[in-house]
Motif scaffolding. Sequence first.
Motif, PDB file in Angstrom:
ATOM      1  N   GLY A 356       0.786  -1.226   0.000  1.00  0.00           N
ATOM      2  CA  GLY A 356       0.000   0.000   0.000  1.00  0.00           C
ATOM      3  C   GLY A 356       0.814   1.269   0.000  1.00  0.00           C
ATOM      4  N   TYR A 357       2.035   1.216  -0.527  1.00  0.00           N
ATOM      5  CA  TYR A 357       2.862   2.415  -0.619  1.00  0.00           C
ATOM      6  C   TYR A 357       2.954   2.884  -2.063  1.00  0.00           C
ATOM      7  CZ  TYR A 357       4.582   2.047   4.187  1.00  0.00           C
ATOM      8  OH  TYR A 357       4.675   2.012   5.555  1.00  0.00           O
ATOM      9  N   LEU A 358       3.012   4.202  -2.219  1.00  0.00           N
ATOM     10  CA  LEU A 358       3.297   4.827  -3.498  1.00  0.00           C
ATOM     11  C   LEU A 358       4.753   5.259  -3.484  1.00  0.00           C
ATOM     12  CD1 LEU A 358       2.262   6.062  -6.221  1.00  0.00           C
ATOM     13  CD2 LEU A 358       1.886   8.184  -4.932  1.00  0.00           C
ATOM     14  N   TRP A 359       5.508   4.832  -4.503  1.00  0.00           N
ATOM     15  CA  TRP A 359       6.924   5.145  -4.615  1.00  0.00           C
ATOM     16  C   TRP A 359       7.149   6.135  -5.750  1.00  0.00           C
ATOM     17  CZ3 TRP A 359      10.936   1.883  -2.129  1.00  0.00           C
ATOM     18  CH2 TRP A 359      10.392   0.920  -1.275  1.00  0.00           C
ATOM     19  N   CYS A 360       8.232   6.898  -5.649  1.00  0.00           N
ATOM     20  CA  CYS A 360       8.543   7.864  -6.705  1.00  0.00           C
ATOM     21  C   CYS A 360      10.052   8.057  -6.805  1.00  0.00           C
ATOM     22  CB  CYS A 360       7.872   9.209  -6.413  1.00  0.00           C
ATOM     23  SG  CYS A 360       8.207  10.499  -7.639  1.00  0.00           S
ATOM     24  N   VAL A 361      10.554   8.085  -8.028  1.00  0.00           N
ATOM     25  CA  VAL A 361      11.951   8.436  -8.288  1.00  0.00           C
ATOM     26  C   VAL A 361      12.038   9.943  -8.488  1.00  0.00           C
ATOM     27  CG1 VAL A 361      13.854   8.285  -9.939  1.00  0.00           C
ATOM     28  CG2 VAL A 361      12.576   6.231  -9.310  1.00  0.00           C
ATOM     29  N   THR A 362      12.913  10.614  -7.751  1.00  0.00           N
ATOM     30  CA  THR A 362      13.234  12.018  -8.029  1.00  0.00           C
ATOM     31  C   THR A 362      14.717  12.060  -8.377  1.00  0.00           C
ATOM     32  OG1 THR A 362      13.777  12.615  -5.739  1.00  0.00           O
ATOM     33  CG2 THR A 362      11.476  12.781  -6.393  1.00  0.00           C
ATOM     34  N   ASN A 363      15.034  12.597  -9.549  1.00  0.00           N
ATOM     35  CA  ASN A 363      16.403  12.423 -10.042  1.00  0.00           C
ATOM     36  C   ASN A 363      17.123  13.705 -10.453  1.00  0.00           C
ATOM     37  OD1 ASN A 363      15.035  12.945 -12.424  1.00  0.00           O
ATOM     38  ND2 ASN A 363      15.082  10.821 -13.138  1.00  0.00           N
ATOM     39  N   SER A 364      16.589  14.871 -10.081  1.00  0.00           N
ATOM     40  CA  SER A 364      17.263  16.147 -10.392  1.00  0.00           C
ATOM     41  C   SER A 364      17.761  16.154 -11.835  1.00  0.00           C
ATOM     42  CB  SER A 364      18.433  16.381  -9.434  1.00  0.00           C
ATOM     43  OG  SER A 364      17.995  16.424  -8.095  1.00  0.00           O
ATOM     44  N   LEU A 365      16.890  15.766 -12.742  1.00  0.00           N
ATOM     45  CA  LEU A 365      17.294  15.592 -14.130  1.00  0.00           C
ATOM     46  C   LEU A 365      17.746  16.895 -14.781  1.00  0.00           C
ATOM     47  CD1 LEU A 365      17.484  13.075 -15.899  1.00  0.00           C
ATOM     48  CD2 LEU A 365      15.264  13.655 -16.872  1.00  0.00           C
ATOM     49  N   GLN A 366      17.334  18.017 -14.191  1.00  0.00           N
ATOM     50  CA  GLN A 366      17.777  19.300 -14.744  1.00  0.00           C
ATOM     51  C   GLN A 366      19.298  19.413 -14.694  1.00  0.00           C
ATOM     52  OE1 GLN A 366      16.330  18.986 -11.789  1.00  0.00           O
ATOM     53  NE2 GLN A 366      17.602  20.066 -10.301  1.00  0.00           N
ATOM     54  N   ASN A 367      19.918  18.847 -13.671  1.00  0.00           N
ATOM     55  CA  ASN A 367      21.382  18.870 -13.574  1.00  0.00           C
ATOM     56  C   ASN A 367      22.013  17.907 -14.575  1.00  0.00           C
ATOM     57  OD1 ASN A 367      21.307  20.729 -11.453  1.00  0.00           O
ATOM     58  ND2 ASN A 367      21.162  19.117  -9.917  1.00  0.00           N
ATOM     59  N   PHE A 368      21.412  16.740 -14.735  1.00  0.00           N
ATOM     60  CA  PHE A 368      21.933  15.740 -15.654  1.00  0.00           C
ATOM     61  C   PHE A 368      21.895  16.269 -17.089  1.00  0.00           C
ATOM     62  CE2 PHE A 368      21.840  11.937 -18.265  1.00  0.00           C
ATOM     63  CZ  PHE A 368      22.749  11.092 -17.630  1.00  0.00           C
ATOM     64  N   ILE A 369      20.785  16.881 -17.459  1.00  0.00           N
ATOM     65  CA  ILE A 369      20.635  17.411 -18.819  1.00  0.00           C
ATOM     66  C   ILE A 369      21.684  18.479 -19.114  1.00  0.00           C
ATOM     67  CG2 ILE A 369      19.099  18.767 -20.308  1.00  0.00           C
ATOM     68  CD1 ILE A 369      16.738  17.357 -18.891  1.00  0.00           C
ATOM     69  N   ASN A 370      21.981  19.292 -18.107  1.00  0.00           N
ATOM     70  CA  ASN A 370      22.897  20.416 -18.296  1.00  0.00           C
ATOM     71  C   ASN A 370      24.337  20.122 -17.868  1.00  0.00           C
ATOM     72  OD1 ASN A 370      21.247  22.938 -19.175  1.00  0.00           O
ATOM     73  ND2 ASN A 370      19.973  21.971 -17.618  1.00  0.00           N
ATOM     74  N   ASN A 371      24.654  18.821 -17.711  1.00  0.00           N
ATOM     75  CA  ASN A 371      26.016  18.400 -17.355  1.00  0.00           C
ATOM     76  C   ASN A 371      26.500  19.064 -16.067  1.00  0.00           C
ATOM     77  OD1 ASN A 371      26.387  16.762 -19.741  1.00  0.00           O
ATOM     78  ND2 ASN A 371      26.592  18.677 -20.895  1.00  0.00           N
ATOM     79  N   LYS A 372      25.607  19.128 -15.078  1.00  0.00           N
ATOM     80  CA  LYS A 372      25.938  19.773 -13.802  1.00  0.00           C
ATOM     81  C   LYS A 372      25.861  18.795 -12.626  1.00  0.00           C
ATOM     82  CE  LYS A 372      24.025  23.721 -12.936  1.00  0.00           C
ATOM     83  NZ  LYS A 372      23.008  24.794 -12.796  1.00  0.00           N
TER      84      LYS A 372
END
Length: 431
Positions: A356-372
């Motif tokens: 009964g848990y909802l899981w979520c990935v948060t991956n700061s993709l804005q940094n990955f996209i901008n090579n940061k």
Amino acid sequence: MLKLVTIFVVLVAATLAVHDKFRVEFQWKYINVTWPSEDARLAALQNEEYIPENNAIAGIKLWKHRMYLTVPRWKNGVPVTLGVTSATPQNNVTAPNLEPYPNWEMQKVGNCKAFQFVQSMEIDPKGRMWVLDTGRTATMTLEAKARCTPRLVILDLENDGKVLRSYEFPENVAPKESAYLNDIVLDHREGGIAYITDNGKEDPGIIIYFLQNNTSWKFRHESTNAEPEFTGFMVANTRVTESVHVDGIALSPASASDRLVYYTPLSSLHFYSVPTSVLINRTETAGDYVRELGRRTSQTDGIAMSATGVLYYGLIADDAIAAWDTKQSDALMQTVISRDHRLTQWPDTFAFDEEGYLWCVTNSLQNFINNKVNISVPNYRIIKSQNGGLKSYQYFENGTAPELPYIAAGASQITFAFASCLTILLVSIIQ
């Protein structure tokens, strides 16, 4: 032409199930894997087959206390694109190494029997994992290469990941040079159907795959295209300017009498829906049945539907997670259920577990996209919240699963082509 509905946006709690506060279950500064040996790890680093800052978690699904994660080959140096680890931190380790799934052989770049680029997958109630493999690597770089034909691979999690089906999409459905298989939902009626978002720049749309006869087609419509005015946005003071076509996809729950496919481009603030009936029947005028459901307050990546019709989605530019009870209104009623400007940067993919848990990935993709990406600080997190015991859209509201189609081990396109010819021959003999 889109059929419009009245738009309602509500930013207060309504009739949704009560959620506990999301908590961090896992977090990584960088992703590492379980190597065959230390020598193998050192060699991979030296040969740049493993570049730590180029490995980012995107997809998540859970099955029997194991957590399956995808690491798309957006850039070079990704040794494992589909991995697995325990869904519970072992010995208080919250940044575990990923084990290649189902094995190292299935991770080899350039081997078209192996996975080249996995971003999303889905697990059905019998423990069969439906895996999308785009077939291209280094898609965020100038070195992008179409190595293999885009395909759907079905693995048996109850039998060490044995391959049950490997289906290559035809060129007119998923072009090898440009297709980008982004996300997938499963419909267990009509012999088994998968709805897949392809946000390739050249030919975006929703792919409909029919398990029973091993065929596919693509639904193309203006609503699956990026909307230029919503391409740019900010996350944690970092600007994102990528134009991304249809991305998130969800399916109304198994209990629904007239099921809908919900979808949204990432470069958009709008949700859309189309009835499954017109997609299943390959209706030429399917676009006439598309409805615009309302406007969100931010761009969204992955979305997920519960068994009771609650649609969960991220609000990327707001570092938030929202929900909409689709049974209460067929027009968007947005309720923010979590906001954290540090822990919820770029909510990407959602998953339901058996507790009964909802899981979520948060991956700061804005940094990955901008090579940061800075591998000295946490970059990738998996958060979860008790959601009142809800299961996913694949189940009925009472928690039971519908009858699921049978998938024979070792089935292939050749097998099904032969079976189809044999069926035609038998029918002609009988007649």
